[in-house]
Design a protein around this motif. Structure first.
Motif, PDB file in Angstrom:
ATOM      1  N   GLU A 263       0.900  -0.954   0.329  1.00 10.17           N
ATOM      2  CA  GLU A 263       0.530   0.174  -0.049  1.00 10.17           C
ATOM      3  C   GLU A 263       0.876   1.424   0.213  1.00 10.17           C
ATOM      4  O   GLU A 263       1.118   2.217  -1.573  1.00 10.17           O
ATOM      5  N   GLU A 264       2.028   1.057   0.172  1.00 11.57           N
ATOM      6  CA  GLU A 264       3.258   2.029   0.484  1.00 11.57           C
ATOM      7  C   GLU A 264       3.727   2.872  -0.364  1.00 11.57           C
ATOM      8  O   GLU A 264       3.848   3.807  -0.860  1.00 11.57           O
ATOM      9  N   MET A 265       4.145   1.491  -1.567  1.00 13.24           N
ATOM     10  CA  MET A 265       4.094   1.694  -2.441  1.00 13.24           C
ATOM     11  C   MET A 265       3.669   2.236  -3.880  1.00 13.24           C
ATOM     12  O   MET A 265       3.713   2.883  -4.805  1.00 13.24           O
ATOM     13  N   GLY A 328      12.916   1.891 -14.830  1.00 14.11           N
ATOM     14  CA  GLY A 328      12.311   2.356 -14.823  1.00 14.11           C
ATOM     15  C   GLY A 328      12.022   1.387 -12.578  1.00 14.11           C
ATOM     16  O   GLY A 328      12.780   0.811 -12.888  1.00 14.11           O
ATOM     17  N   PHE A 329      10.872   1.155 -12.762  1.00 12.38           N
ATOM     18  CA  PHE A 329      10.293   0.163 -11.568  1.00 12.38           C
ATOM     19  C   PHE A 329      10.191  -0.856 -12.053  1.00 12.38           C
ATOM     20  O   PHE A 329       9.811  -1.626 -13.033  1.00 12.38           O
ATOM     21  N   ARG A 330      10.480  -2.110 -10.267  1.00 10.24           N
ATOM     22  CA  ARG A 330      11.017  -3.587 -10.250  1.00 10.24           C
ATOM     23  C   ARG A 330      10.937  -3.588  -9.153  1.00 10.24           C
ATOM     24  O   ARG A 330      11.500  -3.111  -8.002  1.00 10.24           O
ATOM     25  N   ASN A 331       9.758  -4.433  -8.872  1.00 10.49           N
ATOM     26  CA  ASN A 331       9.457  -5.013  -7.965  1.00 10.49           C
ATOM     27  C   ASN A 331      10.714  -6.414  -7.251  1.00 10.49           C
ATOM     28  O   ASN A 331      10.840  -7.354  -6.831  1.00 10.49           O
ATOM     29  N   ALA A 332      11.876  -5.685  -6.561  1.00 12.48           N
ATOM     30  CA  ALA A 332      12.761  -6.793  -5.660  1.00 12.48           C
ATOM     31  C   ALA A 332      12.818  -6.634  -4.168  1.00 12.48           C
ATOM     32  O   ALA A 332      12.813  -5.715  -3.599  1.00 12.48           O
ATOM     33  N   ALA A 333      11.713  -7.631  -3.947  1.00 13.07           N
ATOM     34  CA  ALA A 333      12.064  -7.868  -2.003  1.00 13.07           C
ATOM     35  C   ALA A 333      11.241  -6.588  -1.616  1.00 13.07           C
ATOM     36  O   ALA A 333      11.178  -6.745  -0.918  1.00 13.07           O
ATOM     37  N   HIS A 334      10.290  -6.241  -2.280  1.00 11.87           N
ATOM     38  CA  HIS A 334       9.199  -5.169  -1.409  1.00 11.87           C
ATOM     39  C   HIS A 334      10.347  -4.424  -1.252  1.00 11.87           C
ATOM     40  O   HIS A 334       9.911  -3.399  -0.809  1.00 11.87           O
ATOM     41  N   LEU A 335      11.318  -4.029  -1.919  1.00 15.82           N
ATOM     42  CA  LEU A 335      11.750  -2.310  -2.111  1.00 15.82           C
ATOM     43  C   LEU A 335      11.841  -2.072  -3.631  1.00 15.82           C
ATOM     44  O   LEU A 335      11.977  -2.511  -4.824  1.00 15.82           O
ATOM     45  N   LEU A 336      11.807  -0.446  -3.921  1.00 12.78           N
ATOM     46  CA  LEU A 336      10.895   0.002  -5.408  1.00 12.78           C
ATOM     47  C   LEU A 336      12.991   0.805  -5.753  1.00 12.78           C
ATOM     48  O   LEU A 336      13.653   1.092  -4.763  1.00 12.78           O
ATOM     49  N   GLN A 337      13.152   0.202  -6.474  1.00  9.09           N
ATOM     50  CA  GLN A 337      14.102  -0.030  -7.745  1.00  9.09           C
ATOM     51  C   GLN A 337      14.031   0.905  -8.718  1.00  9.09           C
ATOM     52  O   GLN A 337      12.915   0.178  -9.893  1.00  9.09           O
ATOM     53  N   TYR A 343      21.807   6.989 -12.808  1.00  8.25           N
ATOM     54  CA  TYR A 343      21.353   6.719 -11.100  1.00  8.25           C
ATOM     55  C   TYR A 343      20.885   5.994 -11.148  1.00  8.25           C
ATOM     56  O   TYR A 343      19.817   5.887 -11.824  1.00  8.25           O
ATOM     57  N   ALA A 344      20.857   4.967  -9.416  1.00  8.16           N
ATOM     58  CA  ALA A 344      20.245   3.904  -9.581  1.00  8.16           C
ATOM     59  C   ALA A 344      19.280   4.352  -8.157  1.00  8.16           C
ATOM     60  O   ALA A 344      20.378   4.309  -7.247  1.00  8.16           O
ATOM     61  N   PHE A 345      18.463   5.102  -8.159  1.00  8.33           N
ATOM     62  CA  PHE A 345      17.687   4.670  -6.446  1.00  8.33           C
ATOM     63  C   PHE A 345      16.939   3.625  -5.913  1.00  8.33           C
ATOM     64  O   PHE A 345      16.552   2.432  -6.996  1.00  8.33           O
ATOM     65  N   THR A 346      17.063   3.007  -4.829  1.00  7.12           N
ATOM     66  CA  THR A 346      16.198   2.299  -4.501  1.00  7.12           C
ATOM     67  C   THR A 346      15.307   2.543  -3.281  1.00  7.12           C
ATOM     68  O   THR A 346      16.172   3.545  -1.788  1.00  7.12           O
ATOM     69  N   VAL A 347      14.205   2.916  -2.858  1.00  6.56           N
ATOM     70  CA  VAL A 347      13.258   3.267  -1.822  1.00  6.56           C
ATOM     71  C   VAL A 347      13.287   2.320  -0.889  1.00  6.56           C
ATOM     72  O   VAL A 347      11.805   1.542  -1.654  1.00  6.56           O
ATOM     73  N   ASP A 348      13.092   2.099   0.164  1.00 13.62           N
ATOM     74  CA  ASP A 348      13.671   1.563   1.539  1.00 13.62           C
ATOM     75  C   ASP A 348      12.392   1.881   2.473  1.00 13.62           C
ATOM     76  O   ASP A 348      11.994   0.764   2.744  1.00 13.62           O
ATOM     77  N   ARG A 349      12.498   3.322   2.596  1.00 10.72           N
ATOM     78  CA  ARG A 349      11.345   3.270   4.046  1.00 10.72           C
ATOM     79  C   ARG A 349      10.294   4.728   2.962  1.00 10.72           C
ATOM     80  O   ARG A 349      11.158   5.030   1.802  1.00 10.72           O
ATOM     81  N   GLY A 352       4.291   8.990   4.800  1.00 12.81           N
ATOM     82  CA  GLY A 352       3.777   9.965   4.166  1.00 12.81           C
ATOM     83  C   GLY A 352       4.175  10.818   3.037  1.00 12.81           C
ATOM     84  O   GLY A 352       3.697   9.811   2.021  1.00 12.81           O
ATOM     85  N   ASP A 353       4.354  11.992   2.792  1.00 13.56           N
ATOM     86  CA  ASP A 353       5.146  12.437   1.764  1.00 13.56           C
ATOM     87  C   ASP A 353       6.720  13.044   1.759  1.00 13.56           C
ATOM     88  O   ASP A 353       7.186  12.831   1.014  1.00 13.56           O
ATOM     89  N   LEU A 354       7.019  11.201   2.738  1.00 17.07           N
ATOM     90  CA  LEU A 354       8.737  11.478   2.727  1.00 17.07           C
ATOM     91  C   LEU A 354       8.759  10.017   1.849  1.00 17.07           C
ATOM     92  O   LEU A 354       8.348   9.215   1.983  1.00 17.07           O
ATOM     93  N   LEU A 355       9.558  10.517   1.414  1.00 21.73           N
ATOM     94  CA  LEU A 355      10.454   9.098   0.525  1.00 21.73           C
ATOM     95  C   LEU A 355      11.888   8.879   1.199  1.00 21.73           C
ATOM     96  O   LEU A 355      13.048   9.961   1.095  1.00 21.73           O
ATOM     97  N   PHE A 356      12.692   7.857   1.908  1.00 18.55           N
ATOM     98  CA  PHE A 356      14.161   7.469   2.076  1.00 18.55           C
ATOM     99  C   PHE A 356      14.802   6.052   0.764  1.00 18.55           C
ATOM    100  O   PHE A 356      13.639   5.216   0.855  1.00 18.55           O
ATOM    101  N   GLY A 357      15.688   6.346   1.164  1.00 26.09           N
ATOM    102  CA  GLY A 357      16.713   5.603   1.085  1.00 26.09           C
ATOM    103  C   GLY A 357      18.196   5.044   0.258  1.00 26.09           C
ATOM    104  O   GLY A 357      18.849   5.933   0.830  1.00 26.09           O
ATOM    105  N   VAL A 358      18.588   4.564  -0.253  1.00 23.81           N
ATOM    106  CA  VAL A 358      20.019   4.633  -1.130  1.00 23.81           C
ATOM    107  C   VAL A 358      20.176   4.547  -2.389  1.00 23.81           C
ATOM    108  O   VAL A 358      19.335   4.321  -3.435  1.00 23.81           O
TER     109      VAL A 358
END
Length: 391
Positions: A263-265, A328-337, A343-349, A352-358
Motif C-alpha cells: 500500500e505504501e509503494m 523503471g520500477f521493479r519490485n525486488a524484495a518489496h523495495l522500489l528500485q 543513477y540507480a535508486f532504491t526506496v526502502d522506506r 507519508g510525503d517522504l521517501l528514503f533510501g540509497v
C-alpha cells in the motif's frame, strides 16, 4: 659422458635430452656441442624450479617501511580471522588499490554506521587517504606472520610457462594454478590494501582479495583492538547500504528498517524533490526531481524532471511498469528500485510525503584520475519530499 637433462631431473633415467661421449686428452682443449632435438620431455616431466626472486631479494635488502608494526598485526588478524590460512597461500608483494581494474569498484557507504557510532569517522577518512596506495611489502616482516611474497616477475614466469606448456594441448597440469602448486606448493594468492586507522589507533579498515583456481573473493573489513588483540568485528563493509531519515530538516543516514508495504509503494504518486547525499565519496549534495504517475493502464511510471524548471527531461522516456525492464520500477524484495541517467535508486522506506533510501551513480568502465588510478563512483543516501501540489 656428459648428460643434458631437464631442469629438476633427479636421476639419470628421467629427462635426458642428449648424452654424447667425449675423449679428453691432456693439455688439449676439448669442445663439445650439446643440443636438444626434442625438449618435450621437459614439458611433460615434473618441475621443482624454486625461484629466489630478485625482486623480493631487492625489497628485502632495501627494507621497505611497510607494513608498519600496526599494519602487520592487522594483516595477521585478517589471515587468521578471515581464514585465509585455511589453504596454502602466497601474498602479493605490493599492496593493491582498493578500487582497481581487476575488480568491481565497490561502494563504501557506511555513513549510517558512523552516525550510530559503530565506526569512527577518522577510520574511514584514513582508509580513503591510503586505500588507493600501491607500496611494496617487507618480505621479512610478512614471513614472520606466515605470508610468503609473490612478485610480479614470478607471476609473469608462471603465465609464460603455462602458455608454452599449453601449446602441447589442454592439460590440467599446465595451467598457471597447477604450476603455482608445483613450484610454490600454494593454492591461492591473497592481496592486501593498505590499512586505515582511527586517531586512537584501536580501529582499522582494510580490504583483502583472495584468488584461487576456481574461486575469487574480496571484502572490506572493520577491525577493533580488543584486550590487546586485533579482531574482525564487521565483515563486508563494501556491501553495506544505508537508508536515510529527516532530522530537523536535514537528510541524515540511517540504518534500514522494515520494508515498505504494498500500500505504501502504491501511494507515492506525485512530484518529489530529492536530496542526494554522496556519503560514500565526498558528502556532496545533489538535487533531483522525480515525478511518479499512473499511465493509461493504471500502472505506476516515472519521469525525471529538471530540478530547477520542473520540466520533463526529454531524453528519458517514461519509466516502465512494476516488474519491467532495465529502466523503471521493479519490485525486488518489496523495495522500489529504478534507474535513470546513470543513477540507480532504491526506496526502502515510505513515510507519508517522504521517501528514503540509497542511491548510486554507475557508468560503463571505471573513471581514473590524472595518475591513472581508478576513482570510486559516488553513492550514498537520499531523502525525497513530495511537493504540495501533488498532495
Amino acid at each position: 659422458m656428459i648428460v643434458l637433462q631437464c631442469a629438476g631431473a633427479v636421476d639419470i633415467n628421467h629427462g635426458v635430452l642428449d648424452a654424447p661421449a667425449l675423449y679428453v686428452h691432456p693439455q688439449i682443449d676439448t669442445t663439445i656441442d650439446l643440443y636438444a632435438p626434442n625438449i618435450e620431455p621437459c614439458w611433460r616431466s615434473p618441475r621443482r624450479h624454486k625461484i629466489e626472486s630478485g625482486e623480493i631479494a631487492g625489497l628485502e635488502r632495501a627494507q621497505p617501511p611497510h607494513p608498519t608494526a600496526a599494519e602487520l598485526e592487522v594483516y595477521q588478524a585478517v589471515i587468521h580471522g578471515a581464514r585465509v590460512d585455511s589453504t596454502s597461500f602466497l601474498a602479493e608483494a605490493e599492496t593493491a588499490p582498493w578500487c582497481d581494474w581487476k575488480y568491481d569498484c565497490p561502494k563504501l557507504s557506511i555513513a549510517h554506521l558512523i552516525r550510530n557510532h559503530e565506526v569512527d569517522s577518522t577510520t574511514l577518512s584514513s582508509f580513503r587517504l591510503v586505500g588507493q596506495d600501491t607500496v611494496p611489502l617487507n618480505p621479512v616482516a610478512m614471513r614472520a606472520i606466515g605470508a610468503r611474497l609473490f612478485s610480479k616477475g614470478e607471476r609473469a614466469y608462471l603465465l609464460q610457462e603455462s602458455s608454452r606448456l599449453s601449446e602441447l594441448g589442454p592439460d590440467t597440469r599446465t595451467t598457471p594454478w597447477s604450476l603455482l602448486r608445483e613450484v610454490y606448493d600454494a593454492d591461492a594468492v591473497v592481496t592486501f590494501t593498505r590499512v586505515g586507522f582511527n586517531v586512537r589507533g584501536d580501529e582499522a579498515i582494510v580490504a583483502y582479495r583472495l584468488k584461487a583456481a576456481l574461486d575469487r573473493e574480496s571484502e572490506t573489513l572493520l577491525l577493533k583492538r580488543l584486550n590487546g588483540r586485533w579482531t574482525i568485528t564487521r565483515r563486508h563493509l563494501d556491501t553495506e547500504r544505508p537508508s536515510a531519515d529527516m532530522v530537523n530538516g536535514s537528510c541524515v543516514p540511517a540504518t534500514r528498517g522494515a520494508k515498505p508495504s504494498k500500500e505504501e509503494m502504491q501511494s507515492i504518486i506525485g512530484d518529489y524533490d530529492l536530496t542526494l547525499i554522496s556519503s560514500a565519496v565526498d558528502n556532496r549534495t545533489i538535487p533531483w526531481r522525480m515525478k511518479f504517475l499512473r499511465d493509461s493502464t493504471g500502472a505506476i511510471v516515472f519521469e525525471v524532471l529538471d530540478p530547477k524548471s520542473g520540466e520533463r527531461k526529454a531524453s528519458l522516456e517514461p519509466g516502465t511498469h512494476f516488474g519491467g525492464g532495465d529502466i523503471g520500477f521493479r519490485n525486488a524484495a518489496h523495495l522500489l528500485q529504478f534507474d535513470g541517467f546513470g543513477y540507480a535508486f532504491t526506496v526502502d522506506r515510505v513515510q507519508g510525503d517522504l521517501l528514503f533510501g540509497v542511491w548510486e551513480h554507475y557508468s560503463f568502465g571505471t573513471a581514473i584520475d590524472n595518475k591513472g588510478r581508478p576513482i570510486p563512483e559516488p553513492a550514498g543516501h537520499f531523502c525525497a519530499v513530495r511537493g504540495k501540489a501533488s498532495q
